[in-house]
Motif scaffolding. Structure first.
Motif, PDB file in Angstrom:
ATOM      1  N   HIS A  97       8.304  -4.526   4.222  1.00 50.75           N
ATOM      2  CA  HIS A  97       6.994  -5.176   4.273  1.00 50.75           C
ATOM      3  C   HIS A  97       6.318  -5.065   2.900  1.00 50.75           C
ATOM      4  N   TYR A  98       5.605  -6.135   2.515  1.00 46.76           N
ATOM      5  CA  TYR A  98       4.842  -6.104   1.276  1.00 46.76           C
ATOM      6  C   TYR A  98       3.682  -5.118   1.365  1.00 46.76           C
ATOM      7  N   GLU A  99       3.080  -4.993   2.547  1.00 47.85           N
ATOM      8  CA  GLU A  99       1.977  -4.075   2.781  1.00 47.85           C
ATOM      9  C   GLU A  99       2.388  -3.105   3.893  1.00 47.85           C
ATOM     10  N   ILE A 100       1.569  -2.081   4.143  1.00 48.39           N
ATOM     11  CA  ILE A 100       1.925  -1.069   5.132  1.00 48.39           C
ATOM     12  C   ILE A 100       2.049  -1.719   6.509  1.00 48.39           C
ATOM     13  N   PHE A 101       3.302  -1.825   7.002  1.00 47.90           N
ATOM     14  CA  PHE A 101       3.621  -2.399   8.313  1.00 47.90           C
ATOM     15  C   PHE A 101       3.067  -3.818   8.479  1.00 47.90           C
ATOM     16  N   ASP A 102       2.941  -4.564   7.380  1.00 46.73           N
ATOM     17  CA  ASP A 102       2.359  -5.901   7.459  1.00 46.73           C
ATOM     18  C   ASP A 102       2.972  -6.784   6.378  1.00 46.73           C
ATOM     19  N   VAL A 103       3.032  -8.075   6.618  1.00 45.08           N
ATOM     20  CA  VAL A 103       3.560  -9.106   5.727  1.00 45.08           C
ATOM     21  C   VAL A 103       5.042  -8.836   5.455  1.00 45.08           C
ATOM     22  N   LEU A 104       5.899  -9.309   6.355  1.00 41.16           N
ATOM     23  CA  LEU A 104       7.334  -9.046   6.281  1.00 41.16           C
ATOM     24  C   LEU A 104       7.935  -9.654   5.018  1.00 41.16           C
ATOM     25  N   ASP A 105       8.664  -8.849   4.274  1.00 39.32           N
ATOM     26  CA  ASP A 105       9.346  -9.293   3.060  1.00 39.32           C
ATOM     27  C   ASP A 105      10.770  -9.725   3.382  1.00 39.32           C
TER      28      ASP A 105
END
Length: 222
Positions: free
Chosen positions: A52-60
């Motif tokens: 994830h780009y952010e903590i547990f958010d925005v799947l990379d």
């Protein structure tokens, strides 16, 4: 004890280095890793990861691996396998990769300290928005594991990735973290990973669940 203090100092140093990053937010890597025994010296290895780009958010990207590992001696093992991953970049470019690999691992114990050297070569078919390129890449990882108290241990590793063509440097990953061995077949790990790429450096919270299974047939003795 001295080695444990050394590893703790490495952990502290790498956490301080997170101040020098091009990213304002941390990402997460979540990993599920399996080591599945099918004979005395042969294992099926599996791995699934979400980045994830952010903590547990925005799947990379999503990452899948299956391979075979064979123990030549107690301190030497070889392996080969296949990796597939798919990612959606922050500029909305889709990238998928098919990646066979081969590796050799050299392991040793220095009292309570476990030292591992892993050498891996990867053959990468990378499809970016419908255009496929082929490249080869070498990886070397030095890993140290040391127990600290009860079922807790420290894991430190550094891995460098080198392209076997122009633009040789690909990336470098420095990780320091803590693990907890719930039982002989199940571990939980959490750590900090600094991922240096050619044009940026990312701070990552790495979370791992590691398990072992025995798939050999059981014989009933009457």
């Amino acid at each position: 004890m001295k080695r444990g203090l050394l590893l703790l100092s490495l952990l502290f140093s790498s956490l301080l280095s997170s101040q020098n990053t091009t990213e304002d937010k941390w990402g997460t890597w979540i990993m599920l890793y399996g080591d599945n025994k099918i004979s005395e010296n042969l294992d099926i290895v599996t791995e699934f990861r979400l980045h994830h780009y952010e903590i547990f958010d925005v799947l990379d990207n999503q990452f899948y691996k299956i391979g075979l590992g064979y123990r030549v001696t107690p301190n030497i093992s070889v392996g080969a396998g296949y990796v597939h991953h798919y990612s959606e970049t922050r500029t909305n470019i889709s990238v998928s990769e098919n990646r066979p690999y081969e590796e050799i691992c050299l392991n040793r114990k220095i009292k309570k300290l476990s030292v591992s050297h892993r050498y891996r070569i990867e053959h990468r078919w990378i499809n970016k928005d419908g255009v496929t390129d082929f490249v080869n890449r070498m990886r070397y990882r030095l890993q140290l594991i040391h127990p600290i108290s009860g079922k807790f241990y420290i894991k430190v590793f550094d891995e460098i990735f080198l392209n076997l063509q122009e633009d040789v440097f690909n990336q470098n990953r420095l990780h320091t973290g803590i693990g907890y061995q719930i039982n002989p077949n199940f571990k939980f790990e959490m750590g900090y990973l600094k991922n240096h790429l050619a044009n940026r450096a990312d701070d990552i919270l790495r979370i791992g669940i590691l398990f072992k299974t025995d798939l050999r047939k059981k014989t009933n003795i009457e």
